[in-house]
Write a protein that holds these residues in place. Structure first.
Motif, PDB file in Angstrom:
ATOM      1  N   ASN A  92      24.332 -42.052 -23.488  1.00 29.69           N
ATOM      2  CA  ASN A  92      25.295 -41.119 -23.882  1.00 29.69           C
ATOM      3  C   ASN A  92      25.303 -39.941 -24.834  1.00 29.69           C
ATOM      4  N   VAL A  93      23.826 -39.707 -24.421  1.00 29.73           N
ATOM      5  CA  VAL A  93      23.243 -38.542 -25.845  1.00 29.73           C
ATOM      6  C   VAL A  93      22.360 -37.853 -24.744  1.00 29.73           C
ATOM      7  N   SER A  94      21.962 -36.292 -25.370  1.00 31.37           N
ATOM      8  CA  SER A  94      21.333 -35.886 -24.921  1.00 31.37           C
ATOM      9  C   SER A  94      19.738 -36.126 -24.739  1.00 31.37           C
ATOM     10  N   PRO A  95      18.710 -36.175 -23.842  1.00 28.27           N
ATOM     11  CA  PRO A  95      17.544 -36.445 -23.967  1.00 28.27           C
ATOM     12  C   PRO A  95      16.570 -36.077 -25.418  1.00 28.27           C
ATOM     13  N   GLU A  96      17.259 -35.183 -25.870  1.00 28.25           N
ATOM     14  CA  GLU A  96      16.658 -34.524 -26.925  1.00 28.25           C
ATOM     15  C   GLU A  96      16.754 -34.876 -28.138  1.00 28.25           C
ATOM     16  N   HIS A  97      18.431 -35.201 -28.290  1.00 28.98           N
ATOM     17  CA  HIS A  97      19.352 -35.867 -29.413  1.00 28.98           C
ATOM     18  C   HIS A  97      18.154 -37.082 -29.428  1.00 28.98           C
ATOM     19  N   PHE A  98      17.764 -38.205 -28.255  1.00 29.81           N
ATOM     20  CA  PHE A  98      17.220 -39.410 -27.960  1.00 29.81           C
ATOM     21  C   PHE A  98      15.617 -39.698 -28.784  1.00 29.81           C
ATOM     22  N   SER A  99      15.587 -38.992 -28.771  1.00 28.17           N
ATOM     23  CA  SER A  99      14.326 -38.485 -28.661  1.00 28.17           C
ATOM     24  C   SER A  99      14.147 -38.531 -30.348  1.00 28.17           C
ATOM     25  N   ARG A 100      14.276 -37.191 -30.827  1.00 26.34           N
ATOM     26  CA  ARG A 100      15.255 -37.276 -32.367  1.00 26.34           C
ATOM     27  C   ARG A 100      15.680 -38.521 -33.193  1.00 26.34           C
ATOM     28  N   ALA A 101      16.501 -38.923 -33.268  1.00 23.34           N
ATOM     29  CA  ALA A 101      17.310 -40.515 -33.465  1.00 23.34           C
ATOM     30  C   ALA A 101      15.939 -41.876 -33.220  1.00 23.34           C
ATOM     31  N   THR A 148      28.784 -41.719 -38.432  1.00 29.30           N
ATOM     32  CA  THR A 148      27.781 -41.740 -37.646  1.00 29.30           C
ATOM     33  C   THR A 148      26.766 -41.898 -37.631  1.00 29.30           C
ATOM     34  N   ARG A 149      26.266 -42.120 -38.756  1.00 30.05           N
ATOM     35  CA  ARG A 149      25.058 -43.269 -39.122  1.00 30.05           C
ATOM     36  C   ARG A 149      25.270 -44.731 -38.471  1.00 30.05           C
ATOM     37  N   VAL A 150      26.610 -44.855 -38.639  1.00 32.87           N
ATOM     38  CA  VAL A 150      27.301 -46.528 -38.290  1.00 32.87           C
ATOM     39  C   VAL A 150      26.536 -46.191 -36.669  1.00 32.87           C
ATOM     40  N   ALA A 151      27.418 -45.587 -35.534  1.00 29.93           N
ATOM     41  CA  ALA A 151      27.585 -45.310 -34.760  1.00 29.93           C
ATOM     42  C   ALA A 151      26.241 -44.663 -34.006  1.00 29.93           C
ATOM     43  N   SER A 152      25.094 -44.273 -34.531  1.00 29.66           N
ATOM     44  CA  SER A 152      23.687 -43.947 -34.185  1.00 29.66           C
ATOM     45  C   SER A 152      22.955 -45.207 -34.261  1.00 29.66           C
ATOM     46  N   ARG A 163      12.536 -41.867 -32.550  1.00 29.09           N
ATOM     47  CA  ARG A 163      11.596 -41.838 -33.484  1.00 29.09           C
ATOM     48  C   ARG A 163      12.153 -41.852 -34.890  1.00 29.09           C
ATOM     49  N   LYS A 164      13.155 -41.742 -35.282  1.00 30.68           N
ATOM     50  CA  LYS A 164      13.740 -42.234 -36.691  1.00 30.68           C
ATOM     51  C   LYS A 164      13.793 -43.273 -37.088  1.00 30.68           C
ATOM     52  N   HIS A 165      14.488 -43.922 -36.048  1.00 35.15           N
ATOM     53  CA  HIS A 165      15.066 -45.484 -36.162  1.00 35.15           C
ATOM     54  C   HIS A 165      14.062 -46.590 -36.006  1.00 35.15           C
ATOM     55  N   THR A 166      12.585 -45.901 -35.205  1.00 39.24           N
ATOM     56  CA  THR A 166      11.656 -47.470 -34.918  1.00 39.24           C
ATOM     57  C   THR A 166      10.223 -46.296 -35.839  1.00 39.24           C
TER      58      THR A 166
END
Length: 535
Positions: free
Chosen positions: A192-201, A159-163, A203-206
């Motif tokens: 292809n993710v939800s807006p909420e999941h996009f925001s969380r991921a 999942t981490r790699v795909a994310s 912020r964690k990435h950048t």
């Protein structure tokens, strides 16, 4: 030594032991219990749909959802009356220090669709937990839990790699299209993710929200444009993705701490992340706050100003340590080549001015940087003096050599030798660009440089052969001895005509900046015109 006298040794591998297991409906009905210190939590859903609250933020979950992590607070909650079917587990690590390792115990990571094996193992584990231990298989719970945890960790890694892949693509898309009217919903749909999941991921990435990252990109590009031209505010706003200048000015002040006009006029603190741009600034009489130096440039640093600046060794840095080193200099601008991978990671600190060294020669880079630091006149005067010196040397070469012929500069490194086109410096830019020599073959530098072994230098005959790298590279000496004994080498016209030149000071010939170039010109002139008054 008796075995009983041996000191106890720590366990070489971490262990995880389940301490509390409950079905999700049972867990929801009781309400979240206060987690015990140093305990981790695992949750697997194998049926139903519902809402789970993580740090009081709701998440829609369904069959296949899994959560793993550690918290000292009541982080995970499920509303009563839920239809979710699954398992909640609290477990401990041994030794306890293993829980501090992020790879073995992250702070809550999710799998939206875990495998059927995970769900089957979770159901078997719950059934085994409720039963009395079997005398023939007393460690069945431990075995099932270990298998479940191992399977889930493999899926988390995937999942981490795909994310990371879709996040990297999202960041690249934003950087390529920051001037457009981008929204979080558009980017989430592309990923292809939800807006909420996009925001969380995201912020964690950048480390920033989507809006903050987009604004930062626009402001950094506005700063870069201010440094290289004098565009009006409203036009500048449209160029970087804002609708009008007033809004740009407000956002600019939020990010930079001053207005665009004040930034334009402010004396700039500069971080130069390669030795050539450091040398350009020194030629303009400005020492960067942070610079990269050859030993030759380091000796000349004191002559430019009373400000010493910080020396940066670009080798051996991790992205984090490089970021910290640049941050310590508190730059208003960063100058580097456009091929450097670290440029994007430095944008939170300051605008990064990227110069294309393959298509922009040292003169053009000098003039561009001079414009940015308001020293165009000094740059033009420097070039005029240099060109006068080149003209005097060329007149002397006309008298001595007439037609220049071909030339090549070899840089030695152990058993290898490198020669480059004028785009890479190494004195070749002077020979081919200023003094009228030609490369040995038109297609020799089709890739910008050529590499060969020291013992085969005779395969590249030229009218004039220059060699640098010795004695500063003693590892090359045995290969040079073997080269000198080769009959093909002694038969070369350049060797027989005494047109073989040894250029000492290899670090000087690494420079592709005004100061190094002028020093290289002096050395080349002394070699080509040993009896001339200009040499």
């Amino acid at each position: 030594m008796p075995f009983s006298s041996l000191p106890p040794s720590p366990a070489p591998h971490p262990y995880a032991i389940p301490m509390r297991i409950a079905e999700l409906a049972e867990y929801a009905a009781s309400g979240p219990l206060e987690p015990m210190p140093n305990r981790s939590q695992l949750l697997v859903v194998w049926g139903g749909k519902g809402a789970l609250h993580l740090y009081e933020h709701p998440h829609k979950v369904a069959r296949g959802f899994a959560l793993l992590g550690r918290s000292a607070s009541q982080a995970v909650a499920i509303g009563p009356g839920t239809s979710l079917q699954g398992l909640y587990i609290e477990f401990v690590h041994y030794p306890p220090s293993a829980a501090d390792n992020r790879n073995s115990d992250p702070e809550f990571e999710m799998v939206q669709r875990c495998s059927a094996d995970c769900m089957r193992l979770a159901a078997e584990l719950y059934a085994a937990w409720q039963e009395q231990p079997d005398e023939g298989e007393p460690y069945r719970v431990q075995l099932l839990f270990s298998r479940l945890l191992s399977e889930l960790r493999r899926e988390l890694s995937s999942t981490r790699v795909a994310s990371a892949n879709w996040l990297s693509r999202a960041v690249q898309f934003i950087e390529a299209n920051y001037t457009e009217d981008l929204t979080r919903e558009q980017l989430a749909e592309r990923a292809n993710v939800s807006p909420e999941h996009f925001s969380r991921a995201f912020r964690k990435h950048t480390g920033r929200t989507f809006i903050d990252y987009l604004t930062m990109l626009r402001i950094r590009n506005a700063q870069s444009r201010i440094l290289v031209d004098n565009t009006a505010l409203n036009a500048l706003a449209r160029q970087v993705g804002f609708k009008e200048g007033l809004y740009l000015s407000r956002k600019f002040k939020d990010v930079v701490g001053m207005s665009p006009t004040a930034f334009r006029r402010k004396p700039k603190r500069i971080a130069a992340l390669n030795l050539n741009h450091t040398g350009i600034l020194m030629a303009l009489g400005q020492t960067p706050e942070l610079g990269v130096y050859t030993s030759w440039l380091e000796k000349n640093k004191a002559r430019t100003s009373g400000h010493s600046g910080i020396s940066l060794n670009p080798n051996g840095h991790t992205p984090t340590s490089l970021y910290d080193a640049v941050a310590e200099a508190r730059p208003d601008m960063i100058i580097h080549y456009n091929t450097a991978k670290e440029n994007r990671g430095l944008l939170p600190l300051a605008p990064v001015i990227e110069l294309p060294f393959r298509t922009m020669n040292w003169r053009e880079q000098l003039l561009m940087i001079a414009n940015m630091v308001d020293k165009r006149r000094e740059a033009e005067q420097w070039l005029a003096r240099y060109d006068e010196q080149v003209d005097r040397i060329n007149r002397a070469l006309d008298e001595r050599l007439g037609q220049r012929g071909t030339a090549i500069v070899w840089e030695l490194a152990g058993d290898k030798a490198f020669a480059c086109s004028g785009s890479y410096g190494r004195g070749a830019h002077i020979l081919y660009g200023d003094l009228g020599f030609r490369p040995p073959e038109p297609a020799l530098f089709s890739h910008g440089y050529v590499e060969t072994s020291v013992e085969e230098l005779y395969s590249y005959p030229a009218d004039h052969i220059f060699i640098t790298g010795t004695p500063s590279c003693p590892k090359s000496r045995p290969f040079l001895r073997r080269l000198s004994q080769a009959p093909q080498w002694s038969r070369l016209e350049a060797v027989r005509s005494n047109h073989l030149y040894w250029l000492y000071g290899a670090d000087l010939f690494c420079g592709y900046d005004p100061l190094s170039t002028q020093a290289q010109l002096n050395i080349l002139a002394r070699q080509l015109l040993p009896d001339h008054k200009f040499a």
